[in-house]
Design an enzyme around this catalytic site. Structure first.
Site: not given
Ligand code: FRU
Length: 469
Positions: A36-37, A53, A96
Site C-alpha cells: 500500500n502506501d 508498505q 506503518y
Molecule cells: C494509509 C494507512 C496509513 C497507515 C498505513 C498502514 O493507507 O492506513 O495511515 O500508516 O496505511 O498500512
C-alpha cells in the site's frame, strides 16, 4: 513463518519470472503479498529511494513491513528487499507509514509503530530508523511515545521537514471527539515537543486524516493529506476515502495553517495515501493505486497472490493557485515506436492499441458537445465521457466484468479542445487531463487477454482528432 533474507530474495526472483497477464510493466508492484502506501521517498546516494508498505506473507492488511527499491531513472529498479520488519515490541503489529530525510549524510526514516495489546487496545509510537547501504533499515529509538492528551491512538504517518535550522514533524491524528486533525512537533536538543494541533478551517472534515505531507513552493505551503469520512458529492469525494491538498501558509511557531479550499488530487477509483519527495527543485509524487477496505474489488488476490500497485512518478507544479500533475519526464524513455493518426470532421473513430501504451488524445470539439472514448477489451469496456454542457468528465467502469466497477464524475472544462495523456499499463491506467489540470488513476482487469481497441464517438462532428501512441 519468517523467511530469511536468502529465502526472501529467491522468492522475489522467482516471482518476478512469473508472467501473469495482469502484471503491470511500468507500475511498481511486488510479485507477491499486499503493498500500500509509498513510504520514505527520498533521493540519497545518487538514487531515488522508494520504500512502501508491504505484507509479503499474504494479501491482507496486516503484518506491515517496509519494502524497498531504488532507481536512478524510474525505468530500472533494484531488486526489492525487505527493509524493515514489525519485530519490536513498539511496532509488533505493523511498521506503518513514514517518511525519510537526510541528515549528516545519512538517510533516516521516521515511521509509526503500531501495537495492539492483548485487549486489542491500539498504541502508536513514532519511531526513528537509519538506512543501511543495502536498503535495509536499523531501528534506533522511539521519538514520540503515544498520542498527546485529548486524542485517540489514531496517531500516525509522521512527515519530517525542515524550516530554517529547525526540524519539524507533521502527523495525522484523531481527536477524542472523532475528528481528523494534524499535529505539529518540533525537535529541540534531540527531544520532540508538541507545538500543537494545526489550526485550520477544516473543522468538520472527516474522522481521521492520514498521510500528511508538506511541500514548499516559492512562498506557499501545500499540505497534502488523506481524510477519511467525507460524504460523496456529485463531482467529488466519490471514493471511500479521499486525498487532496490545500494551499496556504503554515506558521510553525503557532501551528496555524491559513489556507484555501481542499482540492482532490485524483479522480480515479484507485488512488490514496500518496507521498511527495523533492529533488533538484522537482516535486515528485507516488501514490498507492488501491483503496483501503475495498479488497474484494481487486481480483489479483485470488488470481495471482499479489495486490496493488504504486502510481508512476508524477511531477507536481503549482500554477494558477492549483497543483498540476505531469508524468515524470523519465517515462518518455519507455516509448518505443510511435504511431499517429488524424481524423478531421468526423464523429466516430477507432484504432487498435498495443497492450501497453502511452496515448495522447486531442480532440478539437467543433460542433460536438459530448465525446465518449472507450477502451475495449473484447466485449468489456472502460468508458470516458466528456460533456461540454455540464463541463464534466465521467469514468465508467461498469462495462468491466472483474474487479471494482462503478462511475466517477468530476468537473473538467476543456475550453474547446479535449486533451488527455494516458499511461495504459496492463491493469493500471493513469490519465492526465488538460495538461495536468486533473488526473485519474484506474485499475481494470480484463477477463481475457486481448488486443485493446480505442473507440471515440461524439454526438456531432468534431473539427479534428489526433491520437499519438
Ligand atoms: C494509509 C494507512 C496509513 C497507515 C498505513 C498502514 O493507507 O492506513 O495511515 O500508516 O496505511 O498500512
Amino acid at each position: 513463518m519468517v523467511w530469511t533474507k536468502e529465502e526472501f530474495s529467491a522468492k522475489v526472483r522467482a516471482g518476478q519470472q512469473i508472467k501473469h497477464p495482469w502484471k503491470n510493466a511500468f507500475h511498481l508492484e511486488m510479485p507477491f503479498g499486499l503493498i500500500n502506501d509509498p513510504n520514505g521517498l527520498s533521493f540519497y546516494q545518487g538514487k531515488y529511494q522508494i520504500f512502501y508498505q508491504w505484507n509479503p506473507y499474504g494479501c491482507e492488511h496486516k503484518q506491515k513491513h517496509w519494502g524497498h527499491v531504488a532507481t536512478s531513472d524510474f525505468i530500472h529498479y533494484t531488486e526489492p528487499v525487505l527493509a524493515m520488519k514489525p519485530d519490536c515490541w513498539f511496532d509488533k503489529d505493523g511498521c506503518y507509514t513514514g517518511c525519510a530525510f537526510t541528515e549528516n549524510e545519512e538517510l533516516h526514516v521516521v515511521y509509526t509503530g503500531n501495537v495492539r495489546t492483548e485487549t486489542m487496545e491500539r498504541q502508536s509510537y513514532q519511531c526513528l530508523a537509519k538506512a543501511e547501504a543495502d536498503g535495509t533499515l536499523s531501528k534506533e529509538k522511539i521519538l514520540i511515545e503515544r498520542q498527546p492528551a485529548g486524542y485517540t491512538a489514531h496517531f500516525r504517518d509522521p512527515y519530517v521537514f525542515f524550516r530554517g535550522n529547525k526540524k519539524y514533524l507533521l502527523a495525522g491524528i484523531q481527536t477524542e471527539n472523532l475528528a481528523g486533525r494534524l499535529v505539529l512537533y518540533r525537535e529541540t536538543a534531540g527531544k520532540w515537543e508538541l507545538v500543537g494541533e494545526i489550526a485550520t478551517d477544516f473543522n468538520a472534515m472527516g474522522y481521521m486524516w492520514e498521510c500528511p505531507n508538506i511541500l514548499h513552493f516559492r512562498d506557499e505551503d501545500v499540505i497534502v493529506f488523506s481524510p477519511q469520512g467525507l460524504k460523496a458529492e456529485r463531482y467529488q469525494y466519490q471514493n471511500l476515502y479521499q486525498t487532496g491538498y490545500a494551499i496556504g501558509t503554515l506558521d510553525t511557531e503557532k501551528a496555524v495553517f491559513s489556507h484555501g479550499k481542499f482540492t482532490e488530487l485524483d479522480h480515479g477509483f484507485d488512488f490514496y495515501a500518496p507521498q511527495v519527495m523533492e529533488h533538484e527543485g522537482r516535486k515528485l509524487l507516488l501514490g498507492w493505486m488501491g483503496m483501503p477496505e475495498r479488497d474484494a474489488e481487486y481480483p489479483t488476490r485470488e488470481n495471482g497472490g499479489w495486490m496493488f500497485s504504486l502510481t508512476i512518478p508524477r511531477e507536481l507544479v503549482l500554477k494558477n493557485h492549483k497543483i498540476y500533475q505531469y508524468p515524470a519526464v523519465e517515462l518518455e524513455k519507455l516509448r518505443q515506436k510511435e504511431q499517429s493518426s488524424v481524423a478531421k470532421g468526423a464523429h466516430s473513430w477507432e484504432q487498435v492499441l498495443p497492450r501497453q501504451a502511452e496515448i495522447e488524445l486531442r480532440i478539437c470539439l467543433g460542433k460536438a458537445k459530448k465525446i465518449a472514448y472507450a477502451f475495449y477489451f473484447g466485449a468489456e469496456r472502460l468508458v470516458f465521457i466528456y460533456d461540454d454542457t455540464e463541463k464534466s468528465m465521467v469514468i465508467n467502469r461498469t462495462g468491466m466484468k472483474l474487479g471494482g466497477r462503478g462511475i466517477r464524475r468530476f468537473k473538467l472544462d476543456c475550453k474547446g479542445e479535449l486533451h488527455v495523456r494516458i499511461f495504459m499499463d496492463r491493469t493500471a491506467m493513469e490519465c492526465f487531463f488538460q495538461q495536468g489540470e486533473e488526473a485519474a488513476a484506474i485499475l481494470y482487469f480484463p477477463e481475457k487477454e486481448c488486443v485493446p481497441e480505442l473507440s471515440v464517438q461524439a454526438d456531432e462532428d468534431w473539427n479534428q482528432l489526433t491520437c499519438k501512441c
